[in-house]
Design an enzyme around this catalytic site. Structure first.
Site, PDB file in Angstrom:
ATOM      1  N   PRO A 111      -1.708   5.247  -0.065  1.00 55.92           N
ATOM      2  CA  PRO A 111      -2.098   6.424  -0.841  1.00 55.92           C
ATOM      3  C   PRO A 111      -3.076   6.151  -1.985  1.00 55.92           C
ATOM      4  O   PRO A 111      -3.497   7.097  -2.645  1.00 55.92           O
ATOM      5  CB  PRO A 111      -0.762   6.892  -1.417  1.00 55.92           C
ATOM      6  CG  PRO A 111      -0.001   5.611  -1.634  1.00 55.92           C
ATOM      7  CD  PRO A 111      -0.423   4.682  -0.527  1.00 55.92           C
ATOM      8  N   THR A 112      -3.410   4.868  -2.246  1.00 55.06           N
ATOM      9  CA  THR A 112      -4.219   4.581  -3.438  1.00 55.06           C
ATOM     10  C   THR A 112      -5.706   4.780  -3.182  1.00 55.06           C
ATOM     11  O   THR A 112      -6.157   4.848  -2.037  1.00 55.06           O
ATOM     12  CB  THR A 112      -4.017   3.129  -3.914  1.00 55.06           C
ATOM     13  OG1 THR A 112      -4.557   2.259  -2.915  1.00 55.06           O
ATOM     14  CG2 THR A 112      -2.543   2.797  -4.118  1.00 55.06           C
ATOM     15  N   CYS A 113      -6.480   4.832  -4.263  1.00 56.12           N
ATOM     16  CA  CYS A 113      -7.936   4.972  -4.180  1.00 56.12           C
ATOM     17  C   CYS A 113      -8.583   3.593  -4.063  1.00 56.12           C
ATOM     18  O   CYS A 113      -9.564   3.307  -4.761  1.00 56.12           O
ATOM     19  CB  CYS A 113      -8.469   5.673  -5.418  1.00 56.12           C
ATOM     20  SG  CYS A 113      -7.887   7.347  -5.566  1.00 56.12           S
ATOM     21  N   ASP A 114      -8.031   2.738  -3.234  1.00 57.63           N
ATOM     22  CA  ASP A 114      -8.578   1.392  -3.070  1.00 57.63           C
ATOM     23  C   ASP A 114      -8.907   1.172  -1.602  1.00 57.63           C
ATOM     24  O   ASP A 114      -8.067   1.405  -0.731  1.00 57.63           O
ATOM     25  CB  ASP A 114      -7.539   0.362  -3.547  1.00 57.63           C
ATOM     26  CG  ASP A 114      -8.126  -1.035  -3.636  1.00 57.63           C
ATOM     27  OD1 ASP A 114      -8.699  -1.512  -2.622  1.00 57.63           O
ATOM     28  OD2 ASP A 114      -8.038  -1.659  -4.702  1.00 57.63           O
ATOM     29  N   ASN A 158      -2.543   2.747  -9.663  1.00 54.38           N
ATOM     30  CA  ASN A 158      -2.851   4.165  -9.428  1.00 54.38           C
ATOM     31  C   ASN A 158      -1.738   5.079  -9.952  1.00 54.38           C
ATOM     32  O   ASN A 158      -1.616   6.230  -9.552  1.00 54.38           O
ATOM     33  CB  ASN A 158      -3.056   4.479  -7.937  1.00 54.38           C
ATOM     34  CG  ASN A 158      -4.431   4.083  -7.410  1.00 54.38           C
ATOM     35  OD1 ASN A 158      -5.045   4.834  -6.654  1.00 54.38           O
ATOM     36  ND2 ASN A 158      -4.933   2.929  -7.785  1.00 54.38           N
TER      37      ASN A 158
END
Ligand SMILES: *Cc1c(COP(=O)(O)O)cnc(C)c1O
Length: 376
Positions: A322-325, A366
């Site tokens: 789910p992270t922005c990575d 995050n």
């Protein structure tokens, strides 16, 4: 999934993502490993899952413990373990940690280099020490070995010196790599170590223990040989090597002790298609690489994931966290398929996540909290 976990989830499904682990299932694993290798003493590799309920149950069962650092040693002692059954198995230790372990009563230490041996002589005088040999990790889904172990020639030299330095040159160890699916890897390693063992004995060294490490695999997406197959192969190789003068045997199972005792309950956050014509859907879960599923690095460990729609028509998917990575992708190349009916809000289960998951979870990356844990 065990009946106890099913009931727990049915009655009180906690917020996701969460790990639910059945401690009785862990106990059954301990008994199965003990049954497969009754002559080997079990040192549970604490790093696989250091949770207090696991350590306490293992203390009750009479297990010994393989610790990676002083904090794990302290956790074992706090759970009721006697220092005498704890091995400090990391070959890379700070002098202060060696001193603290020695003062706490730990008397068995691993090493694989001259400098580490000198540190042990200085900070844990008189301790039983064992030298880790480098062996091939071929066949392991999560290899370890280039980072640890030394050559047979160097091990021989260091073991000869250990006695003169006031240490007890107790034994030899190896690790064939984690999630090792080949029984032959243990046989080959035992052959190597057995020759050195005999050679050291002939040279007058009072060596008396062989530590076979961990590595025993569990079933993830694909089938693997059972612990009994490893037991038979290991005892066959040990007897070939040592006849009926078997040395003390140590095993250090981590993954095979706790892995299949737990599962992660997770939620589907989004199912998307990059293009209407693209058959591959991207499925984003509320747990990813940074939430604890670190062993998906290189798509090495392929978890089995079940959904409420299993049995229905499936299509190809890529799975991500789910992270922005951009690195937070679980599987893109391993041909995962999931039901076409899957949608956001569905709860899925990531099976056999009792080992090497909870402690890998990041601290608030995050903004996500570390994985919650439920031991039942
Ligand atoms: C990690 C580790 C283990 C446990 O390995 P598994 O593959 O989880 O069984 C055992 N011994 C040592 C020295 C380790 O570093």
């Amino acid at each position: 999934m065990t009946p106890k976990i099913a009931e727990f989830l049915r009655v009180q499904q906690p917020a996701t993502p969460c790990l639910v682990l059945d401690v009785d299932r862990m106990e059954a694993n301990y008994r199965a490993i003990n049954h497969a290798l009754p002559l080997a003493r079990i040192y549970y590799a604490v790093k696989a899952n250091p949770a207090r309920p696991i350590l306490e149950r293992l203390v009750k069962l009479g297990s010994s413990f393989d610790a990676a650092g002083f904090e794990e040693i302290a956790a074992c002692i706090a759970a009721g373990a006697a220092p005498a059954v704890i091995s400090y198995g990391n070959t890379v230790k700070k002098a202060s940690a060696i001193r603290a372990a020695h003062q706490a009563g730990v008397s068995m230490f691993a090493f694989d280099s001259a400098e580490e041996l000198e540190k042990l002589a200085e900070h844990a005088p008189g301790a039983r020490v064992y030298c880790r040999i480098m062996v091939t990790n071929e066949g392991a889904d999560w290899p370890l070995s280039r980072k640890f172990g030394t050559t047979i020639a160097m091990a021989r030299d260091l073991m000869l010196r250990a006695g003169d330095m006031g240490l007890d040159p107790f034994g030899l160890s190896f690790h064939v790599g984690s999630q090792q699916t080949s029984t032959a890897s243990y046989e080959a390693a035992i052959g190597q170590v057995g020759m050195l063992f005999t050679d050291l004995k002939d040279a007058g060294v009072n060596v008396r223990m062989v530590n076979l490490g961990g590595g025993f695999p569990i079933r993830y997406r694909d089938e693997v040989p059972g612990i009994d197959d490893f037991g038979v192969a290991i005892m066959h190789a040990m007897t070939e090597c040592f006849g009926n003068a078997l040395p003390e045997m140590v095993i250090e199972p981590g993954r095979s002790m706790v892995g299949n005792a737990g599962l992660v309950s997770a939620e589907v956050v989004l199912v998307s298609r990059r293009d209407a014509a693209d058959p591959v859907r991207w499925v984003y879960l509320d747990i990813g690489r940074f939430g604890g599923l670190a062993e998906t690095e290189g798509e090495s460990i392929k978890y089995q994931i079940t959904t409420p729609h299993d049995g229905g028509e499936t299509g190809p998917v890529a799975l991500a966290g789910p992270t922005c990575d951009g690195a937070d992708i679980l599987y893109e190349k391993s041909n995962y398929r999931m039901p076409l009916a899957l949608k956001s809000g569905d709860l899925v289960q990531i099976r056999s996540t009792g080992a090497y998951v909870t402690t890998y979870a990041s601290q608030g990356f995050n903004g996500f909290a570390p994985l919650s844990e439920h031991y039942i």
